[in-house]
Structure formats: C-alpha cells, structure tokens
Design a protein around this motif. Sequence first.
Motif, PDB file in Angstrom:
ATOM      1  N   PHE A 148       0.784  -1.220   0.073  1.00 36.88           N
ATOM      2  CA  PHE A 148       0.165   0.061   0.180  1.00 36.88           C
ATOM      3  C   PHE A 148       0.893   1.265  -0.096  1.00 36.88           C
ATOM      4  O   PHE A 148       2.037   1.378   0.683  1.00 36.88           O
ATOM      5  CB  PHE A 148      -0.888   0.026   1.185  1.00 36.88           C
ATOM      6  CG  PHE A 148      -2.215  -0.659   1.026  1.00 36.88           C
ATOM      7  CD1 PHE A 148      -3.118  -0.246   0.343  1.00 36.88           C
ATOM      8  CD2 PHE A 148      -2.338  -1.718   2.051  1.00 36.88           C
ATOM      9  CE1 PHE A 148      -4.444  -0.788   0.382  1.00 36.88           C
ATOM     10  CE2 PHE A 148      -3.781  -2.398   1.902  1.00 36.88           C
ATOM     11  CZ  PHE A 148      -4.708  -1.963   0.992  1.00 36.88           C
ATOM     12  N   ASN A 149       0.242   2.338  -0.605  1.00 40.72           N
ATOM     13  CA  ASN A 149       0.954   3.667  -0.582  1.00 40.72           C
ATOM     14  C   ASN A 149      -0.279   4.438   0.065  1.00 40.72           C
ATOM     15  O   ASN A 149      -1.270   4.855  -0.534  1.00 40.72           O
ATOM     16  CB  ASN A 149       1.116   4.142  -2.002  1.00 40.72           C
ATOM     17  CG  ASN A 149       2.414   3.295  -2.677  1.00 40.72           C
ATOM     18  OD1 ASN A 149       3.444   3.403  -2.396  1.00 40.72           O
ATOM     19  ND2 ASN A 149       1.977   2.463  -3.780  1.00 40.72           N
ATOM     20  N   ILE A 150       0.187   4.616   1.243  1.00 36.43           N
ATOM     21  CA  ILE A 150      -0.731   5.275   2.129  1.00 36.43           C
ATOM     22  C   ILE A 150      -0.413   6.879   2.018  1.00 36.43           C
ATOM     23  O   ILE A 150       0.644   7.294   2.569  1.00 36.43           O
ATOM     24  CB  ILE A 150      -0.822   5.021   3.443  1.00 36.43           C
ATOM     25  CG1 ILE A 150      -0.925   3.554   3.672  1.00 36.43           C
ATOM     26  CG2 ILE A 150      -1.800   5.798   4.451  1.00 36.43           C
ATOM     27  CD1 ILE A 150      -2.411   3.107   3.625  1.00 36.43           C
ATOM     28  N   GLN A 151      -1.437   7.497   1.270  1.00 38.97           N
ATOM     29  CA  GLN A 151      -0.922   9.027   0.975  1.00 38.97           C
ATOM     30  C   GLN A 151      -1.617   9.847   2.144  1.00 38.97           C
ATOM     31  O   GLN A 151      -0.956  10.959   2.559  1.00 38.97           O
ATOM     32  CB  GLN A 151      -1.660   9.341  -0.240  1.00 38.97           C
ATOM     33  CG  GLN A 151      -1.034   8.715  -1.339  1.00 38.97           C
ATOM     34  CD  GLN A 151      -1.941   8.712  -2.562  1.00 38.97           C
ATOM     35  OE1 GLN A 151      -2.912   7.981  -2.963  1.00 38.97           O
ATOM     36  NE2 GLN A 151      -1.525   9.586  -3.633  1.00 38.97           N
ATOM     37  N   GLU A 152      -2.462   9.596   2.650  1.00 41.39           N
ATOM     38  CA  GLU A 152      -3.114  10.322   3.823  1.00 41.39           C
ATOM     39  C   GLU A 152      -3.901   9.787   4.864  1.00 41.39           C
ATOM     40  O   GLU A 152      -4.767   8.524   4.320  1.00 41.39           O
ATOM     41  CB  GLU A 152      -3.623  11.622   3.346  1.00 41.39           C
ATOM     42  CG  GLU A 152      -4.990  11.547   2.558  1.00 41.39           C
ATOM     43  CD  GLU A 152      -5.688  12.918   2.157  1.00 41.39           C
ATOM     44  OE1 GLU A 152      -5.119  13.542   1.623  1.00 41.39           O
ATOM     45  OE2 GLU A 152      -7.008  12.824   2.386  1.00 41.39           O
ATOM     46  N   VAL A 153      -3.882   9.997   6.023  1.00 44.12           N
ATOM     47  CA  VAL A 153      -4.805   9.513   7.022  1.00 44.12           C
ATOM     48  C   VAL A 153      -5.464  10.653   7.769  1.00 44.12           C
ATOM     49  O   VAL A 153      -4.621  11.351   8.471  1.00 44.12           O
ATOM     50  CB  VAL A 153      -4.170   8.496   8.180  1.00 44.12           C
ATOM     51  CG1 VAL A 153      -5.120   7.919   9.188  1.00 44.12           C
ATOM     52  CG2 VAL A 153      -3.551   7.273   7.378  1.00 44.12           C
ATOM     53  N   ASP A 182     -19.151   5.196  21.477  1.00 46.87           N
ATOM     54  CA  ASP A 182     -19.234   6.343  20.613  1.00 46.87           C
ATOM     55  C   ASP A 182     -18.588   5.713  19.112  1.00 46.87           C
ATOM     56  O   ASP A 182     -18.088   4.564  19.158  1.00 46.87           O
ATOM     57  CB  ASP A 182     -18.081   7.308  21.063  1.00 46.87           C
ATOM     58  CG  ASP A 182     -18.652   8.319  22.252  1.00 46.87           C
ATOM     59  OD1 ASP A 182     -19.886   8.147  22.410  1.00 46.87           O
ATOM     60  OD2 ASP A 182     -18.013   9.124  22.758  1.00 46.87           O
ATOM     61  N   SER A 183     -18.543   6.641  18.327  1.00 43.25           N
ATOM     62  CA  SER A 183     -18.206   6.339  16.788  1.00 43.25           C
ATOM     63  C   SER A 183     -17.081   7.406  16.580  1.00 43.25           C
ATOM     64  O   SER A 183     -16.797   8.478  17.007  1.00 43.25           O
ATOM     65  CB  SER A 183     -19.176   6.631  15.793  1.00 43.25           C
ATOM     66  OG  SER A 183     -20.218   5.538  16.217  1.00 43.25           O
ATOM     67  N   PHE A 184     -16.181   6.937  15.781  1.00 43.44           N
ATOM     68  CA  PHE A 184     -15.171   7.844  15.138  1.00 43.44           C
ATOM     69  C   PHE A 184     -15.173   7.604  13.772  1.00 43.44           C
ATOM     70  O   PHE A 184     -14.850   6.572  13.186  1.00 43.44           O
ATOM     71  CB  PHE A 184     -13.792   7.521  15.709  1.00 43.44           C
ATOM     72  CG  PHE A 184     -12.544   8.261  15.261  1.00 43.44           C
ATOM     73  CD1 PHE A 184     -12.551   9.606  15.694  1.00 43.44           C
ATOM     74  CD2 PHE A 184     -11.522   7.850  14.537  1.00 43.44           C
ATOM     75  CE1 PHE A 184     -11.428  10.505  15.456  1.00 43.44           C
ATOM     76  CE2 PHE A 184     -10.436   8.520  14.238  1.00 43.44           C
ATOM     77  CZ  PHE A 184     -10.438   9.961  14.712  1.00 43.44           C
ATOM     78  N   SER A 185     -15.055   8.765  12.940  1.00 47.68           N
ATOM     79  CA  SER A 185     -15.185   8.898  11.422  1.00 47.68           C
ATOM     80  C   SER A 185     -13.676   9.239  11.106  1.00 47.68           C
ATOM     81  O   SER A 185     -13.072  10.183  11.552  1.00 47.68           O
ATOM     82  CB  SER A 185     -15.945   9.564  10.850  1.00 47.68           C
ATOM     83  OG  SER A 185     -17.370   8.623  10.936  1.00 47.68           O
ATOM     84  N   PHE A 186     -12.891   8.463  10.005  1.00 49.47           N
ATOM     85  CA  PHE A 186     -11.695   9.168   9.389  1.00 49.47           C
ATOM     86  C   PHE A 186     -11.542   8.426   8.092  1.00 49.47           C
ATOM     87  O   PHE A 186     -12.233   7.232   7.714  1.00 49.47           O
ATOM     88  CB  PHE A 186     -10.528   8.576  10.485  1.00 49.47           C
ATOM     89  CG  PHE A 186     -10.467   6.928  10.669  1.00 49.47           C
ATOM     90  CD1 PHE A 186     -11.261   6.278  11.406  1.00 49.47           C
ATOM     91  CD2 PHE A 186      -9.028   6.520   9.880  1.00 49.47           C
ATOM     92  CE1 PHE A 186     -10.849   4.961  11.390  1.00 49.47           C
ATOM     93  CE2 PHE A 186      -8.921   5.025   9.983  1.00 49.47           C
ATOM     94  CZ  PHE A 186      -9.907   4.400  10.641  1.00 49.47           C
ATOM     95  N   SER A 187     -10.518   9.030   7.574  1.00 48.34           N
ATOM     96  CA  SER A 187     -10.433   8.763   6.062  1.00 48.34           C
ATOM     97  C   SER A 187      -9.071   8.357   5.630  1.00 48.34           C
ATOM     98  O   SER A 187      -7.998   8.805   6.366  1.00 48.34           O
ATOM     99  CB  SER A 187     -10.888   9.908   4.950  1.00 48.34           C
ATOM    100  OG  SER A 187     -10.192  11.142   5.188  1.00 48.34           O
ATOM    101  N   ILE A 188      -9.036   7.367   4.570  1.00 47.95           N
ATOM    102  CA  ILE A 188      -7.403   7.055   4.272  1.00 47.95           C
ATOM    103  C   ILE A 188      -7.631   7.132   2.756  1.00 47.95           C
ATOM    104  O   ILE A 188      -8.412   6.828   1.754  1.00 47.95           O
ATOM    105  CB  ILE A 188      -7.281   5.506   4.578  1.00 47.95           C
ATOM    106  CG1 ILE A 188      -7.418   5.527   6.051  1.00 47.95           C
ATOM    107  CG2 ILE A 188      -5.826   5.172   4.335  1.00 47.95           C
ATOM    108  CD1 ILE A 188      -7.504   3.842   6.605  1.00 47.95           C
ATOM    109  N   LYS A 189      -6.451   7.777   2.258  1.00 49.26           N
ATOM    110  CA  LYS A 189      -6.012   7.846   0.783  1.00 49.26           C
ATOM    111  C   LYS A 189      -5.026   6.850   0.358  1.00 49.26           C
ATOM    112  O   LYS A 189      -4.125   7.199   1.216  1.00 49.26           O
ATOM    113  CB  LYS A 189      -5.949   9.331   0.208  1.00 49.26           C
ATOM    114  CG  LYS A 189      -6.087   9.523  -1.117  1.00 49.26           C
ATOM    115  CD  LYS A 189      -6.042  10.890  -1.536  1.00 49.26           C
ATOM    116  CE  LYS A 189      -5.854  11.269  -3.045  1.00 49.26           C
ATOM    117  NZ  LYS A 189      -5.091  12.249  -3.332  1.00 49.26           N
TER     118      LYS A 189
END
Length: 770
Positions: A148-153, A182-189
């Motif tokens: 994987f190339n993880i570009q952003e979290v 609780d919930s937590f939202s996050f994004s990965i590119k």
Amino acid sequence: MKKLKYLFLSALFVSVSAFAQDQKKDKKEPQQGHSNNNKFKQLYEEFSTPNMYRAASGAPGAAYYQQQADYKMDLVLDDVNAKLSGFETITYTNNSPDNLNYLWVQLDQNMRAKDSKTPLISDDSAQPATTPGRFANSYLTEAFDGGFNIQEVKDSKGRALPHMINRTMMRVEMPTALKSGDSFSFSIKWWYNINDHVNGRGRSGYEYFPEDDNRAYVIAQFYPRMAVYNDVEGWQNSQFWGRDEFALPFGNFEVNITVPADHILDGTGKLTNRKDVFSKEMMKRYEQAKKSYDEPVVIVTQDEAIAKLSTKSTKTKTWKLYAENVRDFGFATSRRYIWDMMSVKIGGKDVMAVSLYGKEGNPLWEDWSTKAVASTLKSYSRMTFDYPYHKAISVHAKEQGMEYPMICWNYGRPDKDGNYSDRTKFGMMSVIIHEVGHNFFPMIVNSDERQWTWMDEGLNTFVQYVAEQDFGKWYPAALSEGQTAYPSRRGPAANIVRYMGGDQDYIAPIMTKGLNTYQFGNNAYSKPGTALNILRETVMGEELFDYAFREYAQRWMFKHPTPEDFFRTMEDASAVDLDWYWRGWFYTTDYVDIGVKDVKKYFVSNEPNAEIKKVAEQRGMKLSDLPPLVYFVEEGSEDFNANLKGKSALENSTTLNEYIMDNFTPAERANIKEPKFFYSVTFEKPGGLVMPIIVEYTYADGTSKTETYPAQIWRLNDKEVSKTLATEKEIVSITVDPKLETADVDTSNNSWPREMKASEFDNFKKKNKN
Ligand SMILES: [Zn+2]
C-alpha cells in the motif's frame, strides 16, 4: 466356616470375572486415579471460563458485544497500469465496554511490499522443476512492489491523524480516546500496484491474456480494513504472513468503482445504479433471469464479450454497490466476462445465483457454474439458516479458490479446444460449492480465521461434503458415466487414513494456528471436515447432530464465535457429552486403530472347569463345598468335552435348569432363550483415539448383525476391552468398522479370523481404486 466360604466365593468371583479377560488382571484401571490423562476428562483446563460475553451453553452471553465498521469508498481502476486507488471513509463504532486509545487497521497488501518478511520465513530449497512464470518471478525480476501507498490518514475535519505502520498493521491515533458507545470517522487515501495472481500467486489480483492484451481482475483485501476488537483477543492485530486468513468486523459498505466503460463488474452488495451501467438489452435479460429457476439466463453473451476485446473503450463507468451487514468487500471486473444468472428460492425469497467467466471457461462454466451456486445455497441453508443476502456470484479465475461476501473466485478451466477431464470438472464444481459455502462460514458465522483456520475451512469442508452429495442427486447430469453419487474428495472417513496414520513429526493438532501447521490442507480442511462427518454419521446420528449444528450456526449468525462456542453448543443442544471427541480429534494427533485381539469360544458345562479346580486346590477346598454354579468351558481346552457341543446351555447344565424351574413361571419359561454358543471377544486399541467399536458379527447361516459399543467402553481400560456373547447361531466372522467409517488407520487387525477378512479387505481396496 461361613467366613471361609465367603472368602472362597470372592476368590471365585475374581477368577470367574477374570476368565473372560484373563490377561488383563495386571492392567486394570491403567489411568484412572493416578494420572490426569483420562481421555474422558472434561475440557475445563483447555476451555476458557464462561462469562457474561460468552455463556457456558455456547451461546452469546448477556453482555456479548461486537464492533461495527462502516465504509464509504471511491475506487478507480487504472487498467493500463494495473493500479487501484481509493479514498475511503471508515466510521468505527465502539460497542465494547472499553475505551480505546487507538485503532488498528489491516494493510494486507503490505504482504506484497518490497520489504515484506513473508518471503524470508519460507523454507525453500530449489525444486527440481517450476513453471517459467514462477521461475521468472523468483529469480529473474525485481521483487514486485505491491504494498500500500498510504497517502493520507485524516479525521472528519481534515486534520492529519498520527499513524504508525508495523508491516501489515497500521495503528491510528485519535485526538481523544474512543469511549464505549461512541463512533469515530476517519479517511484514508491509498493506492497500490495490482499483482498478477497467476504468476505471483495471491488471493486476488489479475490474470493477463496476451492473445488479446486484456486482464481479468478479481480484487480483494484491496482496502485498509479495520481489525477486530473483542472480548477474547482485544485487538486481533496478529500480522498477515500470507497464510492465516482474516478477522473482520461487520459493517455497511457504500462503494463506487470506476472502471473502463466496456468492463463488466460485479461484487459484494446491491447494484444501486443498474440503469446507468446496463444496456437496455441487459436489463431485459436481467428481468428474465429473475423469473428463471431452472436454467441460467445469459446477461452478457460470449459473442458480446469477444466483440469488446479488440475495441477497448477509453471512457469510464462507475458501478455503485451497497452492502449491509457484511464483513468484507470484493469485486471482479473485466471486458472479457460473460455473465449469467438464475433465481433460486431460499426460505420463500428469491436469491440470484450468478456467474462471471471468460470464454476460456466454456463450455464447463456456462453448463455448471450457476447451477452449482444455486444448489449450494439450498444445501447450506438447510444445514444452517436461510441465506440472507440477495445474490451469490461465482467468478472464474485461474487457479483461484477464494471467498468474500456474496462473491468468490474459482478455478476449473477446459483445454483450448474446450475438452476437460473429470478431474477438472469435479475440481471446478467442488471449488464452487466450497467457496460459495464460505458465505456461511466465515462470512456470516464470522469466526477469526487468523487464529482458527479449521473454524471456517473445517466446518465449511464438512457442509461442502453434504452439499456435493445433494448436487449429485439434484443434477445427475453433472456426474460422469457409471457414477451414482458425487465423487467427494473430502468427507469420507477412508480418505484421511493416510494422513492420520502418517509421520507424527509432521502432524499438528487441529487446534493449531494455521501458519504453524504442517500439511495445511489435511490439518485445516480434511481432518476437521471428516471429524464432523464421522461425528454426525457414526457418533451422534444425523438428527442430533444436525439440530445442534444448526443451533450453532443460528446462534452465531452475524456474530463472532470461538472454538469453545462451537464445542459447547454441540453438547448443549444434543445432550451428548463430546468432550472426549473434541479432546481426541481436535487437541491431539492421535489416530483410530481398533481391532479384534482374541476370540474364545465356550460351551456351558455342569462340571467344574480346570480354572475353578485350580482355585479350589489353592484354597484347600473340596469341590463338594462349591455352591451350585454354571461353568464355561473353552472349546479345545483340557476339560472340554465334545458332548457339550451342539447343545444349549440348559441342556448342558442341570444346575441352570433347576434354577430356571425354581425361579421362572411356566409362561416365563416358554420365552426363555436357548443359546448354544458363547464367545468372549477381546478388542484391542493400539490407536490413541477412543471411538465407538462398530462390530459386524456374521453367523454360519450367512446372516449378520452389527453392534455399536459406545466410546465410553474404553473409559476404564484404554488398551483392550471384552464382550461376552451368547448366541443360538455359530459366529463365523467378526469385523470391526465394516463400512470403514471411523478412519481406522490399520485394518489388518479388524477381523477374525484374520486372514480371510484381510483378503476381502484387499479386494475392497482394489475395487475402490478404479
Ligand atoms: Zn476454504
């Protein structure tokens, strides 16, 4: 005098009871009391203590919880460069009672990264021969860069989140701890280079077709996936080395996949923009398929697929899929695909059975893939619960056999002229049945594959056997000439004999993590699958087994079971104590070997036999002091008298006769049995496993009778046990496990008289080789 007589009688009692088992005097109770290794000991030490999360019954406990991970993903396939890129948003809900300081995300593609440690732990001496593709990959090219190339979290406000990648696991830190509830939202590119799964192996990737310069993609483990957090492992962040499969929480997936406009795509979930991606003709055919329950309807024909191969579209289309309550997501896409579908009724609802395959799969695939899917859904639903999803897809992919929710990849390819062997045909049908079956285990009954390979492969292989036998019955045209049943490779007990009796240095208990297991296929598929089949057919019976097995599946449907939840439920729902079975088959590498050690034939006499005379002499007693007794005399022994032969016990013993006259009414006497033959049969158990003794007694008149002595017969003596039989007919032969249903590794001791039965067994073996 009274006391003396009592002593004498007790000595006699020892002697009389010893007569049937004379050699065993020194061996009685070999393990009880002074050893902790009794094979019927309950599994309290091996099992964890039941608690609020997991009940002692094997059901989810009152405080059972599981985490939820919902995904929104936008994916773009770069077909020219074989690259996949994605932007995903994960919403993670913490249903555990614990606060979480960080999250663990699985980066499975890093197993293919340049710095992967997977190649370094394989013990690979040079093979005498290998395929050119594998040779080139191993020795001629740079290591493939497939990580994987993880570009952003980032969090939902766009702030970068601290994260650390340890090989195939990524720890993501949240601004504050995630509280219970609780919930937590996050994004990965991310993006990665897609691997060639034919030459580089792997559970997903592409196959390249040089003749038309096209690829067929089967894509999975392609996105950063949430790890499981639960009450038994905490975070299941054990590294992905390539073998042990996956542990994943359930969630809902909204996935938009952009591919070349002339591609056909199918995957996990409902297609929500069918009108955008289907032609009018495809829509019409799709409506027909919804009403076709016997034959698949072709949505994209072979001619249509071939026409696209030379005119590659440079435009794109986006396919939108939405899936609820799935633990994973996979898809297949190519312009090469032919597509067919057929409806199947499951529990009053219509489910679509679907196949995707290139022309190279035909004619095998158009004939059998979709029917095998439909048949599998019916069989598994009967054994577990109604299949809850709206479709199940079988995708043809070279040398693949791999499962995801609603979709799986399967091998089985005819030669270039469209001819195929039985091996190819049944290999293809079996792998489809197996991989579609994985929808039930582990996609819905969501066990931890990273830890327990057998919980999905073993259970699935067991139901696969049942489903294969159904398929052979429901589609006899799928069988080859002369076959009356589906030729299942895994399931029949006789098929694991060679493994079970093999070199103990290379056998591990089933309860071993897959990565560390010798003979992976036998250990995680064949042995547990067959053990469950034997448990069903030979130990419990279908009625008790099937009820309990269905109970397990229904209790843990859409939940995360452990081995104990399975073991406990099977007992809880059947009232059969199975600790001895789990202990022997799942926790040890013992095998079954039970035989007939000795058979003695007796007649009844009124005269004291040599043994009693010896005891009397030792005690200084006169024979006249003896109470009235019935004596057994072994045929051929020194006190054997030919007159005793051919007469019943009553005819040979006046003592017995008088007893009957004094104690039975005339009506009772009329019903009294008159056995003439008495046999003391000693069974030996060189094998470590305790199992029921299944014995066929064959009489002189050609009739026979099968008796099953429960496994508990071995509870006080693990080496040998005896049974005394009184019969009116002479026994001419005795066979242990006559139908070869226990996986007995050495049948040379299974019969008496030994020689005759051994040669019959040889004939049986010869017959079954054809
Ligand atoms: Zn499998």
